[in-house]
Design a protein around this motif. Structure first.
Motif, PDB file in Angstrom:
ATOM      1  N   GLN A 100      46.910  39.293  38.092  1.00 13.07           N
ATOM      2  CA  GLN A 100      46.177  40.495  37.670  1.00 13.07           C
ATOM      3  C   GLN A 100      45.001  40.800  38.589  1.00 13.07           C
ATOM      4  O   GLN A 100      44.382  39.895  39.157  1.00 13.07           O
ATOM      5  N   ASP A 101      44.703  42.099  38.733  1.00 16.42           N
ATOM      6  CA  ASP A 101      43.536  42.531  39.485  1.00 16.42           C
ATOM      7  C   ASP A 101      42.284  42.119  38.724  1.00 16.42           C
ATOM      8  O   ASP A 101      42.292  42.081  37.495  1.00 16.42           O
TER       9      ASP A 101
ATOM     10  N   ALA B  54      43.698  39.089  47.618  1.00 12.73           N
ATOM     11  CA  ALA B  54      44.111  40.488  47.763  1.00 12.73           C
ATOM     12  C   ALA B  54      45.633  40.632  47.841  1.00 12.73           C
ATOM     13  O   ALA B  54      46.210  41.529  47.204  1.00 12.73           O
ATOM     14  N   LEU B  55      46.285  39.777  48.623  1.00 12.29           N
ATOM     15  CA  LEU B  55      47.737  39.891  48.802  1.00 12.29           C
ATOM     16  C   LEU B  55      48.496  39.665  47.491  1.00 12.29           C
ATOM     17  O   LEU B  55      49.294  40.529  47.092  1.00 12.29           O
ATOM     18  N   PRO B  56      48.313  38.534  46.803  1.00 10.20           N
ATOM     19  CA  PRO B  56      49.057  38.354  45.543  1.00 10.20           C
ATOM     20  C   PRO B  56      48.699  39.384  44.480  1.00 10.20           C
ATOM     21  O   PRO B  56      49.536  39.726  43.638  1.00 10.20           O
ATOM     22  N   ILE B  57      47.474  39.926  44.535  1.00 13.37           N
ATOM     23  CA  ILE B  57      47.109  40.996  43.593  1.00 13.37           C
ATOM     24  C   ILE B  57      47.926  42.245  43.904  1.00 13.37           C
ATOM     25  O   ILE B  57      48.477  42.889  43.004  1.00 13.37           O
ATOM     26  N   ARG B  58      48.020  42.608  45.205  1.00  6.71           N
ATOM     27  CA  ARG B  58      48.811  43.786  45.606  1.00  6.71           C
ATOM     28  C   ARG B  58      50.282  43.613  45.244  1.00  6.71           C
ATOM     29  O   ARG B  58      50.956  44.567  44.866  1.00  6.71           O
TER      30      ARG B  58
ATOM     31  N   ARG C 276      46.540  43.672  30.474  1.00  2.84           N
ATOM     32  CA  ARG C 276      45.499  44.353  31.243  1.00  2.84           C
ATOM     33  C   ARG C 276      44.237  44.626  30.412  1.00  2.84           C
ATOM     34  O   ARG C 276      43.127  44.539  30.917  1.00  2.84           O
ATOM     35  N   ASP C 277      44.437  44.938  29.129  1.00  2.00           N
ATOM     36  CA  ASP C 277      43.277  45.257  28.300  1.00  2.00           C
ATOM     37  C   ASP C 277      42.495  44.022  27.853  1.00  2.00           C
ATOM     38  O   ASP C 277      41.448  44.132  27.223  1.00  2.00           O
ATOM     39  N   ARG C 278      43.023  42.829  28.181  1.00  2.00           N
ATOM     40  CA  ARG C 278      42.328  41.605  27.783  1.00  2.00           C
ATOM     41  C   ARG C 278      41.808  40.794  28.966  1.00  2.00           C
ATOM     42  O   ARG C 278      41.136  39.780  28.772  1.00  2.00           O
ATOM     43  N   VAL C 279      42.146  41.196  30.170  1.00  2.00           N
ATOM     44  CA  VAL C 279      41.771  40.413  31.346  1.00  2.00           C
ATOM     45  C   VAL C 279      40.256  40.262  31.448  1.00  2.00           C
ATOM     46  O   VAL C 279      39.740  39.177  31.721  1.00  2.00           O
ATOM     47  N   HIS C 280      39.533  41.349  31.201  1.00  2.00           N
ATOM     48  CA  HIS C 280      38.068  41.276  31.304  1.00  2.00           C
ATOM     49  C   HIS C 280      37.504  40.247  30.323  1.00  2.00           C
ATOM     50  O   HIS C 280      36.699  39.382  30.718  1.00  2.00           O
ATOM     51  N   SER C 281      37.923  40.315  29.066  1.00  2.00           N
ATOM     52  CA  SER C 281      37.388  39.380  28.069  1.00  2.00           C
ATOM     53  C   SER C 281      37.827  37.945  28.367  1.00  2.00           C
ATOM     54  O   SER C 281      37.075  36.992  28.124  1.00  2.00           O
TER      55      SER C 281
END
Length: 201
Positions: free
Chosen positions: A200-201, A191-195, A50-55
Motif C-alpha cells: 500500500q501507498d 517506490a517501486l513495489p508501491i507503484r 485503503r481506508d484503514r492504512v492510516h490508522s
C-alpha cells in the motif's frame, strides 16, 4: 513477596517427569511465538484496506514507541533491582538454555504484553485479547521451562503499561510529525513495489 514468587515458580516449573510433548510445546512458545510481534508490525504497515492504512500506521508507530519506552524502562529497572534467575540460585529445573543474567522484568514478557496492551488501547479489543492470551502462554512457558519467575512476567506487564502511557503522551507532542517523516521515507525507499501495487501507498 519473594516467598510467594518461589512458591508460584515451583508450582508452575516443569520437572524431569513432565511429558516430552509439553516440554517441546513450551519450548516453541518460549522461543518462537514472540516472532508474531515483528511480523504483525510489518504486515500492518505494508498491507490493509485503503481506508484503514492510516490508522494502522499510527498503531504501528505508537506500538513501536511503546516498545522502546517499555524496554528502556525494563533495562533501568533491571539495573536498579538486579534479581537472579531461578537456575542461578539452584531452584527448580531448567529446560531452556539461557545466560544467567538478571531476570526482572522479563524482556519477552515486556515485549509481548506491551504489544497486547497497545492493541487493546489503540486497535480492537478482540485483537488485544488474543495477543494477551499469547502473552500469557509465553509467560507460562518461560516459567515452566525454568528461566523466569512469575513476578518477572508481572513486572513485564506493568512495564508494558508504563510504555503505552509514555507513548500515548509522547504522541500528542510529535506523533503527527513522526508519521509524516516515516511515511515520506517509506514512499521514497519502496517506490517501486508501491507503484507495482505489491504494498500500500
Amino acid at each position: 513477596m519473594e516467598a510467594l514468587n518461589h512458591s508460584l515458580f515451583l508450582l508452575i516449573n516443569a520437572t524431569p517427569d513432565s511429558p516430552a510433548w509439553l516440554l517441546a510445546l513450551a519450548t516453541f512458545i518460549a522461543k518462537d511465538l514472540i516472532a508474531i510481534v515483528p511480523l504483525l508490525i510489518v504486515a500492518l504497515w505494508l498491507w490493509g484496506p485503503r481506508d484503514r492504512v492510516h490508522s494502522q500506521r499510527v498503531l504501528v508507530l505508537k506500538t513501536g514507541m511503546a516498545l522502546i519506552y517499555a524496554l528502556s524502562i525494563s533495562w533501568c529497572v533491571g539495573q536498579l533491582f538486579p534479581h537472579p534467575r531461578p537456575f542461578a540460585i539452584g531452584l527448580g529445573y531448567q529446560f531452556l538454555h539461557h545466560a544467567p543474567d538478571d531476570s526482572y522484568p522479563s524482556d519477552h514478557g515486556t515485549t509481548i504484553f506491551t504489544f497486547a496492551l497497545a492493541f487493546i488501547f489503540w486497535h480492537r479489543l478482540w485483537s488485544g485479547v488474543i495477543l494477551m492470551a499469547l502473552g500469557t502462554a509465553i509467560a507460562w512457558s518461560r516459567v515452566y521451562l525454568g528461566v523466569h519467575w512469575p513476578m518477572d512476567m508481572l513486572g513485564g506487564f506493568l512495564v508494558g503499561l508504563l510504555g503505552c502511557l509514555a507513548s500515548h503522551l509522547a504522541w500528542q507532542g510529535y506523533g503527527a510529525r513522526m508519521l509524516a517523516t516515516f511515511s515520506a521515507l517509506y514512499r521514497a525507499l519502496f517506490a517501486l513495489p508501491i507503484r507495482k501495487g505489491w504494498i500500500q501507498d
